[in-house]
Design a protein around this motif. Structure first.
Motif, PDB file in Angstrom:
ATOM      1  N   TYR A 112       0.835  -1.208   0.000  1.00 17.59           N
ATOM      2  CA  TYR A 112       0.000   0.000   0.000  1.00 17.59           C
ATOM      3  C   TYR A 112       0.866   1.254   0.000  1.00 17.59           C
ATOM      4  O   TYR A 112       0.619   2.197  -0.768  1.00 17.59           O
ATOM      5  CB  TYR A 112      -0.927   0.015   1.214  1.00 17.59           C
ATOM      6  CG  TYR A 112      -1.688   1.312   1.354  1.00 17.59           C
ATOM      7  CD1 TYR A 112      -2.875   1.523   0.657  1.00 17.59           C
ATOM      8  CD2 TYR A 112      -1.196   2.345   2.154  1.00 17.59           C
ATOM      9  CE1 TYR A 112      -3.560   2.727   0.760  1.00 17.59           C
ATOM     10  CE2 TYR A 112      -1.872   3.551   2.262  1.00 17.59           C
ATOM     11  CZ  TYR A 112      -3.052   3.734   1.563  1.00 17.59           C
ATOM     12  OH  TYR A 112      -3.714   4.936   1.663  1.00 17.59           O
ATOM     13  N   ASN A 113       1.878   1.275   0.855  1.00 13.29           N
ATOM     14  CA  ASN A 113       2.745   2.454   0.947  1.00 13.29           C
ATOM     15  C   ASN A 113       3.474   2.708  -0.366  1.00 13.29           C
ATOM     16  O   ASN A 113       3.630   3.859  -0.793  1.00 13.29           O
ATOM     17  CB  ASN A 113       3.755   2.282   2.085  1.00 13.29           C
ATOM     18  CG  ASN A 113       3.102   2.363   3.448  1.00 13.29           C
ATOM     19  OD1 ASN A 113       2.060   3.007   3.608  1.00 13.29           O
ATOM     20  ND2 ASN A 113       3.690   1.701   4.437  1.00 13.29           N
ATOM     21  N   PHE A 114       3.914   1.629  -1.007  1.00  9.89           N
ATOM     22  CA  PHE A 114       4.602   1.797  -2.289  1.00  9.89           C
ATOM     23  C   PHE A 114       3.668   2.417  -3.328  1.00  9.89           C
ATOM     24  O   PHE A 114       4.021   3.386  -4.008  1.00  9.89           O
ATOM     25  CB  PHE A 114       5.126   0.460  -2.812  1.00  9.89           C
ATOM     26  CG  PHE A 114       5.631   0.561  -4.220  1.00  9.89           C
ATOM     27  CD1 PHE A 114       6.909   1.028  -4.480  1.00  9.89           C
ATOM     28  CD2 PHE A 114       4.806   0.243  -5.295  1.00  9.89           C
ATOM     29  CE1 PHE A 114       7.360   1.168  -5.783  1.00  9.89           C
ATOM     30  CE2 PHE A 114       5.251   0.382  -6.600  1.00  9.89           C
ATOM     31  CZ  PHE A 114       6.538   0.847  -6.844  1.00  9.89           C
ATOM     32  N   ILE A 115       2.475   1.836  -3.470  1.00 12.71           N
ATOM     33  CA  ILE A 115       1.539   2.333  -4.486  1.00 12.71           C
ATOM     34  C   ILE A 115       1.136   3.769  -4.183  1.00 12.71           C
ATOM     35  O   ILE A 115       1.058   4.616  -5.085  1.00 12.71           O
ATOM     36  CB  ILE A 115       0.300   1.421  -4.572  1.00 12.71           C
ATOM     37  CG1 ILE A 115       0.698   0.022  -5.039  1.00 12.71           C
ATOM     38  CG2 ILE A 115      -0.736   2.012  -5.523  1.00 12.71           C
ATOM     39  CD1 ILE A 115      -0.440  -0.978  -5.022  1.00 12.71           C
ATOM     40  N   ASN A 116       0.879   4.056  -2.926  1.00 13.45           N
ATOM     41  CA  ASN A 116       0.480   5.404  -2.536  1.00 13.45           C
ATOM     42  C   ASN A 116       1.556   6.422  -2.906  1.00 13.45           C
ATOM     43  O   ASN A 116       1.266   7.501  -3.432  1.00 13.45           O
ATOM     44  CB  ASN A 116       0.200   5.443  -1.036  1.00 13.45           C
ATOM     45  CG  ASN A 116      -0.608   6.662  -0.627  1.00 13.45           C
ATOM     46  OD1 ASN A 116      -1.555   7.048  -1.308  1.00 13.45           O
ATOM     47  ND2 ASN A 116      -0.223   7.274   0.474  1.00 13.45           N
ATOM     48  N   ASN A 117       2.815   6.071  -2.652  1.00 14.38           N
ATOM     49  CA  ASN A 117       3.922   6.956  -3.024  1.00 14.38           C
ATOM     50  C   ASN A 117       4.074   7.047  -4.540  1.00 14.38           C
ATOM     51  O   ASN A 117       4.376   8.115  -5.082  1.00 14.38           O
ATOM     52  CB  ASN A 117       5.230   6.457  -2.399  1.00 14.38           C
ATOM     53  CG  ASN A 117       5.341   6.818  -0.929  1.00 14.38           C
ATOM     54  OD1 ASN A 117       4.968   7.914  -0.519  1.00 14.38           O
ATOM     55  ND2 ASN A 117       5.839   5.895  -0.125  1.00 14.38           N
ATOM     56  N   ALA A 118       3.865   5.922  -5.207  1.00 17.58           N
ATOM     57  CA  ALA A 118       3.982   5.915  -6.665  1.00 17.58           C
ATOM     58  C   ALA A 118       2.922   6.799  -7.305  1.00 17.58           C
ATOM     59  O   ALA A 118       3.179   7.500  -8.288  1.00 17.58           O
ATOM     60  CB  ALA A 118       3.870   4.486  -7.191  1.00 17.58           C
ATOM     61  N   ILE A 119       1.717   6.770  -6.756  1.00 17.33           N
ATOM     62  CA  ILE A 119       0.647   7.626  -7.273  1.00 17.33           C
ATOM     63  C   ILE A 119       1.033   9.100  -7.148  1.00 17.33           C
ATOM     64  O   ILE A 119       0.751   9.914  -8.027  1.00 17.33           O
ATOM     65  CB  ILE A 119      -0.676   7.343  -6.529  1.00 17.33           C
ATOM     66  CG1 ILE A 119      -1.215   5.959  -6.921  1.00 17.33           C
ATOM     67  CG2 ILE A 119      -1.718   8.415  -6.822  1.00 17.33           C
ATOM     68  CD1 ILE A 119      -2.400   5.505  -6.104  1.00 17.33           C
ATOM     69  N   LYS A 120       1.728   9.424  -6.073  1.00 16.24           N
ATOM     70  CA  LYS A 120       2.110  10.818  -5.833  1.00 16.24           C
ATOM     71  C   LYS A 120       3.306  11.255  -6.676  1.00 16.24           C
ATOM     72  O   LYS A 120       3.354  12.379  -7.164  1.00 16.24           O
ATOM     73  CB  LYS A 120       2.449  11.017  -4.354  1.00 16.24           C
ATOM     74  CG  LYS A 120       1.265  10.876  -3.410  1.00 16.24           C
ATOM     75  CD  LYS A 120       1.716  11.044  -1.967  1.00 16.24           C
ATOM     76  CE  LYS A 120       0.551  10.883  -1.001  1.00 16.24           C
ATOM     77  NZ  LYS A 120       0.992  10.997   0.418  1.00 16.24           N
ATOM     78  N   TYR A 121       4.290  10.342  -6.851  1.00 17.96           N
ATOM     79  CA  TYR A 121       5.577  10.794  -7.380  1.00 17.96           C
ATOM     80  C   TYR A 121       6.018  10.159  -8.694  1.00 17.96           C
ATOM     81  O   TYR A 121       6.836  10.730  -9.404  1.00 17.96           O
ATOM     82  CB  TYR A 121       6.681  10.536  -6.345  1.00 17.96           C
ATOM     83  CG  TYR A 121       6.410  11.173  -5.015  1.00 17.96           C
ATOM     84  CD1 TYR A 121       6.299  12.558  -4.894  1.00 17.96           C
ATOM     85  CD2 TYR A 121       6.245  10.396  -3.874  1.00 17.96           C
ATOM     86  CE1 TYR A 121       6.040  13.147  -3.667  1.00 17.96           C
ATOM     87  CE2 TYR A 121       5.985  10.978  -2.641  1.00 17.96           C
ATOM     88  CZ  TYR A 121       5.885  12.354  -2.541  1.00 17.96           C
ATOM     89  OH  TYR A 121       5.628  12.935  -1.336  1.00 17.96           O
ATOM     90  N   LYS A 122       5.524   8.983  -9.025  1.00 19.68           N
ATOM     91  CA  LYS A 122       6.065   8.275 -10.186  1.00 19.68           C
ATOM     92  C   LYS A 122       5.686   8.955 -11.497  1.00 19.68           C
ATOM     93  O   LYS A 122       4.604   9.506 -11.641  1.00 19.68           O
ATOM     94  CB  LYS A 122       5.559   6.832 -10.215  1.00 19.68           C
ATOM     95  CG  LYS A 122       6.131   6.004 -11.367  1.00 19.68           C
ATOM     96  CD  LYS A 122       5.562   4.603 -11.360  1.00 19.68           C
ATOM     97  CE  LYS A 122       6.183   3.753 -12.462  1.00 19.68           C
ATOM     98  NZ  LYS A 122       5.833   4.230 -13.796  1.00 19.68           N
ATOM     99  N   THR A 123       6.587   8.892 -12.472  1.00 19.33           N
ATOM    100  CA  THR A 123       6.278   9.310 -13.835  1.00 19.33           C
ATOM    101  C   THR A 123       6.485   8.115 -14.750  1.00 19.33           C
ATOM    102  O   THR A 123       7.231   7.186 -14.435  1.00 19.33           O
ATOM    103  CB  THR A 123       7.186  10.463 -14.304  1.00 19.33           C
ATOM    104  OG1 THR A 123       8.532   9.991 -14.368  1.00 19.33           O
ATOM    105  CG2 THR A 123       7.093  11.646 -13.364  1.00 19.33           C
ATOM    106  N   ASN A 124       5.850   8.134 -15.918  1.00 20.87           N
ATOM    107  CA  ASN A 124       5.960   7.006 -16.839  1.00 20.87           C
ATOM    108  C   ASN A 124       7.343   6.876 -17.455  1.00 20.87           C
ATOM    109  O   ASN A 124       7.727   5.814 -17.922  1.00 20.87           O
ATOM    110  CB  ASN A 124       4.929   7.140 -17.963  1.00 20.87           C
ATOM    111  CG  ASN A 124       3.534   6.795 -17.484  1.00 20.87           C
ATOM    112  OD1 ASN A 124       3.363   6.160 -16.455  1.00 20.87           O
ATOM    113  ND2 ASN A 124       2.535   7.225 -18.229  1.00 20.87           N
ATOM    114  N   ASN A 125       8.087   7.958 -17.466  1.00 22.54           N
ATOM    115  CA  ASN A 125       9.384   7.936 -18.141  1.00 22.54           C
ATOM    116  C   ASN A 125      10.544   7.600 -17.215  1.00 22.54           C
ATOM    117  O   ASN A 125      11.670   7.465 -17.649  1.00 22.54           O
ATOM    118  CB  ASN A 125       9.657   9.302 -18.787  1.00 22.54           C
ATOM    119  CG  ASN A 125       8.640   9.617 -19.856  1.00 22.54           C
ATOM    120  OD1 ASN A 125       8.216   8.733 -20.581  1.00 22.54           O
ATOM    121  ND2 ASN A 125       8.241  10.871 -19.948  1.00 22.54           N
TER     122      ASN A 125
END
Length: 336
Positions: free
Chosen positions: A315-328
């Protein structure tokens, strides 16, 4: 309401009605005699009058798809909206002018029709193509709304779940959809529709065969259905059953943020899971092209799930990914 949206989208697939992002689905309840006028092609303008700003006012546009339903009866046809005009008493609404110009196309032949609408403040006029009849289907509609809209648009975030057959993709996809209160779609949903369309029994073998054909011949329609079937949370969508790198690339080209999670469980776990689900384990299931390509996705994921994965960490990983991850940029700052 979500089930009705999915039902209408499914009927688009079954009846070869082209769908794409930005084209919306509408379900008006059309009372008699206007329903018969519409199906015969005599009524070429569907009109709606209201006191408040409610659908379809400002919710309809050209090229939208309008399913047609008589009150208390199945949906029997669809039409394409070719043009729309909106009027309001705050702007340019004049019922006398509308009556003079559009009575024939609306099939509003008597004065009572217009007298009943004299207090209305908002008017929507929709020019439609002659309806195309389709096999009747029922809608589980319990409300009294006379018009329902479903917007077909891409979510901001797609969480893709990949993995070999029997790895537990569906289990984890359902977990994640509950974590983030969003819809879970499976690539197999579209394949099941195609099996129905081709009068094929829905089983693992047929799904794999149809899947191979779709990837090579009908890929774009397949992907559009999967991503647009989202009427719960238009921000996040979970999709499981990913088996091809080209699917990831397709999503990355149209969605702002893609999070790829691979379920990589042991061979023993997978075999036991398949036996529990299907009653037996068949080696030939793993020889299909769709299954062979699953292994290539392990190195392309943002996070790997195993039998030992902790739900809170996920959950913590996905939550952070939603906030910060970019496709590139793959999120190497997070431990897999």
């Amino acid at each position: 309401m979500e089930n009705i949206g999915t039902k209408l989208l499914n009927e688009c697939v079954l009846n070869d009605i082209k769908i794409c992002a930005g084209v919306n689905l509408h379900l008006p309840i059309v009372a008699q005699p206007f329903y018969s006028y519409m199906l015969s092609g005599k009524k070429t303008i569907e009109s709606r009058f209201s006191i408040n700003k409610c659908s379809p006012y400002l919710k309809v546009k050209d090229k939208d798809i309008m399913f047609i339903k008589d009150s208390g009866k199945p949906v029997t046809a669809y039409s394409i909206i070719e043009n729309v005009k909106f009027f309001s008493k705050d702007n340019d609404l004049n019922l006398d002018i509308l009556k003079q110009k559009y009575s024939k196309e609306i099939c509003a032949f008597d004065d009572v029709f217009w007298e009943d609408r004299i207090e209305k403040k908002y008017v929507s006029l929709m020019w439609i193509t002659k309806p195309i009849t389709i096999p009747p289907f029922n809608i589980d509609k319990k409300d009294k709304l006379g018009w329902i809209d479903y917007n077909l648009k891409y979510p901001n975030v797609v969480i893709l779940i990949s993995g070999k057959i029997g790895s537990g993709k569906t289990y984890w996809a359902e977990k994640i959809s509950k974590m983030f209160n969003c819809k879970r779609n499976s690539f197999s949903d579209y394949l099941k529709l195609l099996c129905l369309k081709q009068n094929l029994e829905i089983n693992r073998l047929n799904l794999q065969k149809v899947g191979q054909t779709v990837i090579h011949n009908n890929f774009e329609d397949f992907m559009e259905y999967t991503i647009l079937n989202n009427f719960i949370n238009d921000n996040i969508l979970v999709v499981d059953g990913l088996r091809h790198k080209k699917c990831i690339d397709y999503f990355k080209n149209i969605v702002r943020k893609v999070i790829h999670i691979n379920v990589n469980t042991s061979e023993e776990f997978r075999k036991n899971n398949i036996i529990l689900r299907d009653g037996q384990y068949c080696v030939s299931q793993e020889k299909f092209e769709t299954e062979r390509q699953s292994e290539e996705l392990i190195n392309d994921c943002d996070y790997t799930i195993s039998e030992k994965t902790n739900e809170c960490d996920l959950y913590n990983f996905i939550n952070n990914a939603i906030k910060y991850k970019t496709n590139n940029l793959q999120m190497n700052i997070f431990e897999k």
